[in-house]
Design an enzyme around this catalytic site. Structure first.
Site, PDB file in Angstrom:
ATOM      1  N   LYS A 281       1.549  16.555   5.524  1.00 13.35           N
ATOM      2  CA  LYS A 281       0.707  16.056   4.429  1.00 13.35           C
ATOM      3  C   LYS A 281       0.073  14.737   4.851  1.00 13.35           C
ATOM      4  CE  LYS A 281       1.483  13.370   0.676  1.00 13.35           C
ATOM      5  NZ  LYS A 281       0.144  12.813   0.549  1.00 13.35           N
TER       6      LYS A 281
ATOM      7  N   GLY B  75       5.616   5.258   5.705  1.00 11.63           N
ATOM      8  CA  GLY B  75       5.032   4.713   4.483  1.00 11.63           C
ATOM      9  C   GLY B  75       5.916   3.613   3.919  1.00 11.63           C
ATOM     10  N   SER B  76       5.910   3.482   2.613  1.00 11.44           N
ATOM     11  CA  SER B  76       6.624   2.355   1.995  1.00 11.44           C
ATOM     12  C   SER B  76       8.130   2.617   1.944  1.00 11.44           C
ATOM     13  CB  SER B  76       6.092   2.123   0.589  1.00 11.44           C
ATOM     14  OG  SER B  76       6.383   3.242  -0.211  1.00 11.44           O
ATOM     15  N   THR B  77       8.895   1.533   1.889  1.00 12.32           N
ATOM     16  CA  THR B  77      10.349   1.656   1.805  1.00 12.32           C
ATOM     17  C   THR B  77      10.744   2.363   0.505  1.00 12.32           C
ATOM     18  OG1 THR B  77      10.693  -0.216   3.254  1.00 12.32           O
ATOM     19  CG2 THR B  77      12.501   0.311   1.776  1.00 12.32           C
TER      20      THR B  77
ATOM     21  N   GLY C  68      10.314   5.948   0.988  1.00 15.50           N
ATOM     22  CA  GLY C  68      11.317   6.374   1.966  1.00 15.50           C
ATOM     23  C   GLY C  68      12.657   6.662   1.295  1.00 15.50           C
TER      24      GLY C  68
ATOM     25  N   GLU D 175       9.893   5.727   8.941  1.00 13.66           N
ATOM     26  CA  GLU D 175       9.271   4.542   9.528  1.00 13.66           C
ATOM     27  C   GLU D 175       8.634   3.805   8.357  1.00 13.66           C
ATOM     28  OE1 GLU D 175       7.110   1.992  10.468  1.00 13.66           O
ATOM     29  OE2 GLU D 175       5.649   3.388  11.311  1.00 13.66           O
TER      30      GLU D 175
ATOM     31  N   CYS E 103       2.393  -2.099   9.487  1.00 12.94           N
ATOM     32  CA  CYS E 103       3.766  -2.372   9.068  1.00 12.94           C
ATOM     33  C   CYS E 103       4.430  -3.381   9.995  1.00 12.94           C
ATOM     34  CB  CYS E 103       4.550  -1.081   9.029  1.00 12.94           C
ATOM     35  SG  CYS E 103       4.260  -0.045  10.457  1.00 12.94           S
TER      36      CYS E 103
ATOM     37  N   GLU F  74       6.233  -7.092   1.532  1.00 14.06           N
ATOM     38  CA  GLU F  74       5.145  -6.653   2.408  1.00 14.06           C
ATOM     39  C   GLU F  74       3.829  -6.668   1.618  1.00 14.06           C
ATOM     40  OE1 GLU F  74       5.337  -2.511   3.769  1.00 14.06           O
ATOM     41  OE2 GLU F  74       4.803  -3.251   5.745  1.00 14.06           O
TER      42      GLU F  74
HETATM   43  P1  NAD Z   1       3.447   5.364   0.019  1.00  9.63           P
HETATM   44  O1  NAD Z   1       4.767   5.240   0.669  1.00  9.63           O
HETATM   45  O2  NAD Z   1       3.424   5.640  -1.453  1.00  9.63           O
HETATM   46  O3  NAD Z   1       2.590   6.544   0.699  1.00  9.63           O
HETATM   47  C1  NAD Z   1       2.754   7.005   2.015  1.00  9.63           C
HETATM   48  C2  NAD Z   1       2.730   8.524   2.023  1.00  9.63           C
HETATM   49  O4  NAD Z   1       3.802   9.006   1.228  1.00  9.63           O
HETATM   50  C3  NAD Z   1       1.459   9.130   1.426  1.00  9.63           C
HETATM   51  O5  NAD Z   1       1.120  10.302   2.124  1.00  9.63           O
HETATM   52  C4  NAD Z   1       1.893   9.474   0.006  1.00  9.63           C
HETATM   53  O6  NAD Z   1       1.126  10.489  -0.582  1.00  9.63           O
HETATM   54  C5  NAD Z   1       3.324   9.918   0.226  1.00  9.63           C
HETATM   55  N1  NAD Z   1       4.176   9.819  -0.944  1.00  9.63           N
HETATM   56  C6  NAD Z   1       4.066   8.981  -2.002  1.00  9.63           C
HETATM   57  N2  NAD Z   1       5.035   9.224  -2.908  1.00  9.63           N
HETATM   58  C7  NAD Z   1       5.786  10.233  -2.419  1.00  9.63           C
HETATM   59  C8  NAD Z   1       6.931  10.921  -2.893  1.00  9.63           C
HETATM   60  N3  NAD Z   1       7.509  10.641  -4.054  1.00  9.63           N
HETATM   61  N4  NAD Z   1       7.455  11.900  -2.122  1.00  9.63           N
HETATM   62  C9  NAD Z   1       6.902  12.204  -0.938  1.00  9.63           C
HETATM   63  N5  NAD Z   1       5.805  11.599  -0.449  1.00  9.63           N
HETATM   64  C10 NAD Z   1       5.250  10.615  -1.167  1.00  9.63           C
HETATM   65  O7  NAD Z   1       2.623   4.106   0.328  1.00  9.63           O
HETATM   66  P2  NAD Z   1       1.315   3.575  -0.435  1.00  9.63           P
HETATM   67  O8  NAD Z   1       1.474   3.556  -1.912  1.00  9.63           O
HETATM   68  O9  NAD Z   1       0.188   4.368   0.078  1.00  9.63           O
HETATM   69  O10 NAD Z   1       1.318   2.082   0.051  1.00  9.63           O
HETATM   70  C11 NAD Z   1       2.185   1.175  -0.609  1.00  9.63           C
HETATM   71  C12 NAD Z   1       2.758   0.209   0.359  1.00  9.63           C
HETATM   72  O11 NAD Z   1       3.523   0.896   1.338  1.00  9.63           O
HETATM   73  C13 NAD Z   1       1.749  -0.569   1.177  1.00  9.63           C
HETATM   74  O12 NAD Z   1       1.182  -1.613   0.507  1.00  9.63           O
HETATM   75  C14 NAD Z   1       2.611  -0.987   2.322  1.00  9.63           C
HETATM   76  O13 NAD Z   1       3.382  -2.085   1.945  1.00  9.63           O
HETATM   77  C15 NAD Z   1       3.515   0.190   2.547  1.00  9.63           C
HETATM   78  N6  NAD Z   1       3.014   1.080   3.628  1.00  9.63           N
HETATM   79  C16 NAD Z   1       3.637   1.043   4.817  1.00  9.63           C
HETATM   80  C17 NAD Z   1       3.170   1.837   5.838  1.00  9.63           C
HETATM   81  C18 NAD Z   1       3.806   1.835   7.193  1.00  9.63           C
HETATM   82  O14 NAD Z   1       3.133   2.117   8.183  1.00  9.63           O
HETATM   83  N7  NAD Z   1       5.105   1.610   7.288  1.00  9.63           N
HETATM   84  C19 NAD Z   1       2.075   2.662   5.655  1.00  9.63           C
HETATM   85  C20 NAD Z   1       1.471   2.692   4.402  1.00  9.63           C
HETATM   86  C21 NAD Z   1       1.971   1.907   3.399  1.00  9.63           C
END
Ligand code: NAD
Length: 499
Positions: free
Chosen positions: A188, A241-243, A246, A264, A298, A395
């Protein structure tokens, strides 16, 4: 399923809009669609199919069939490497097209997309292609009268969920190690940056990857992402993505089929400048360490700690350099910093800037938006910060840095480690004994000495503490995508006199 042709910087580029299942672009079962916008203008550029959990079900069935099919299961390991190299070749043939799509979708400048994201993606594919045929087990005769060996086997269907800050790079970081080890994939993309992944699927067909080995379900986290994390037919989930997300994914994995998880996640990288450092170099690398990709990395060096003896010189030079960053249209080649990726990110960053002011930090530079449309933010510096402030702990994911003074090595190690994150950190010093001492003491998965923000596909990348679980890239990534099976042969071992 049709593609849409859009004009990017005067070039007509066709982008498939369907879900990608079994090497075909198809409509979502619900027929839902969603719009994709250009962050430089806030305007919608095209509409694509939006997946739902039932589409994930179909994709998992297809990926399971592909996993068990002789067309994938029984091909020579070298052939998997050839297919990945072929995909890299097609990317290179379509380099400018892919870069333009990535720039439109993310707000990246050409310098960023062409200088890092594109070569990083091709390099990563070729690196993992090179592992084909080299992923082997071990043998053992440790127990007298036996002969044992291990096999490295693929896990099965892998679920992969990627973010919006490096859509193309993350797509490749995820699919390359999974494919070379013989798995199949349901991936995804992020809802704000789905386009380069769609284009890559077109290239996947052209490269000749067997149908069903890679399936892409565009859509949202709470529907498609959650369906992947919870799916009983998926053996492993890899997430960037975000903690906060995660944690949700790990809980879903645990309460479904205990699928394997690699995460990650976020970071709040400390960047320490010691008094013996070359200040000019430290300033240049620290600006790069923060502002690369509009601060949306990140591993960015978002907390800069400078020794009190050089603090004034450092901050003067850093401020001058930060002021020189040209913010604007990412398709203008003189621009250094484009828009933030979405309205949501723009709002988050502006809220952090407000919180820094409210908590009493000094807004030393910037702090405002730029222009009347799109999501542009000035490079921003806060000083006089306290360790407990939100802008020091959380962050921000934007062009915002905090700079603080320190007195001793012990103090700065404590300050740097005072974070729930542990993804990356940097130090600037010409004293190599100090460099080895401090890098050993800092709690982070990647440490840079006298530079910052340089990653490579051949080196493991991942986090300590709440920055993640497992490592991507390098040989370490292969472990995420294989099971180890031990096979033992009795070669004359007598029955033990126990039962
Ligand atoms: P997020 O974690 O919500 O999104 C990342 C991915 O996870 C997207 O594809 C999203 O659709 C998916 N996702 C969201 N909720 C989910 C769920 N419940 N189950 C499964 N998948 C899900 O991140 P965001 O809202 O796009 O960004 C928020 C913050 O996260 C940013 O401001 C930043 O601090 C952090 N971030 C970190 C990284 C990194 O490289 N580590 C990347 C993007 C965002």
């Amino acid at each position: 399923m049709s593609a849409q042709t859009i004009s990017i910087s005067g070039k007509k580029i066709s982008i498939p809009t369907g879900l990608f299942i079994n090497n075909e672009f198809v409509e979502s079962l619900s027929k839902k669609t969603f719009g994709v916008e250009n962050p430089a203008t806030g305007e919608e550029v095209l509409t694509i199919q939006e997946g739902q959990p039932e589409d994930v079900d179909v994709a998992v069935k297809v990926a399971t069939k592909a996993f068990n099919s002789p067309a994938w299961k029984d091909i020579a390991a070298d052939e998997r490497g050839r297919l990945l190299n072929r995909l890299a070749d097609i990317m290179e043939q379509n380099k400018e097209e892919l870069i333009a799509i990535e720039m439109l979708d993310t707000g990246k400048t050409y310098k960023q997309a062409a200088g890092l994201d594109f070569p990083g993606s091709v390099g990563c594919l070729r690196y993992f292609a090179g592992w084909a045929g080299k992923i082997v087990g071990q043998t053992s005769t440790n127990i007298p009268g036996t002969f044992s060996y291990t096999r490295r086997e693929p896990i099965g269907v892998c679920g992969q969920i990627i973010p919006w800050n490096f859509p193309l790079l993350m797509f490749v970081w995820k699919i390359a190690p999974a494919l070379v080890t013989g798995n199949t994939i349901v991936i995804k993309s992020s809802e704000t940056t789905p386009l380069s992944a769609l284009k890559m699927c077109e290239y996947i067909i052209e490269a000749g990857l067997p149908a069903g080995t890679v399936n892409l379900i565009s859509g949202f986290g709470k529907t498609v992402g959650a369906a992947i994390a919870n799916h009983m037919g998926i053996g492993k989930v890899a997430f960037t993505g975000s903690t906060a997300t995660g944690r949700t994914i790990m809980k879903a994995a645990a309460s479904s089929n205990l699928k394997k998880v690699t995460l990650e996640l976020g970071g709040k990288g400390p960047n320490v400048v010691f008094p013996d450092a070359d200040i000019k170099k430290a300033v240049e690398w620290s600006v790069f360490g923060l502002d690369m990709n509009m601060g949306q990395t990140c591993h960015a060096g978002t907390r800069i700690y400078v020794h009190e003896d050089i603090y004034d010189d450092f901050i003067t030079a850093f401020t001058e350099r930060f002021k020189s960053i040209r913010v604007g249209d990412n398709f203008d080649n003189t621009t250094d910093q484009g828009p933030q990726n979405s309205k949501m990110q723009y709002d988050r960053i502006m809220n952090y800037i407000q919180s820094g002011k409210e908590e009493g930090a000094t807004l030393h530079l910037g702090g405002h938006s730029v222009g009347k449309k799109g999501y542009f933010i000035e490079p921003t510096i806060f000083t006089d910060v306290k360790p407990t402030m939100k802008i020091v702990q959380e962050e921000i994911f934007g062009p915002v840095v905090v700079i603080a003074k320190f007195k001793t090595e012990e103090d700065v190690i404590e300050l740097a480690n005072d974070s729930s994150y542990g993804l990356a950190a940097g130090i600037f010093t010409n004293d190599y004994e100090r460099a080895m001492r401090v890098t050993a003491a800092l709690q982070a998965g990647t440490l840079w000495v006298n530079f910052y923000n340089v990653l490579h596909w051949s080196l493991p990348f991942g986090g300590y503490k709440e920055s993640g679980i497992g490592r991507e890239c390098g040989e370490a990534a292969l472990e995420n995508y294989t099971e180890v099976k031990t096979v033992m042969f009795n070669m004359g071992m007598p029955l033990p006199d126990i039962v």
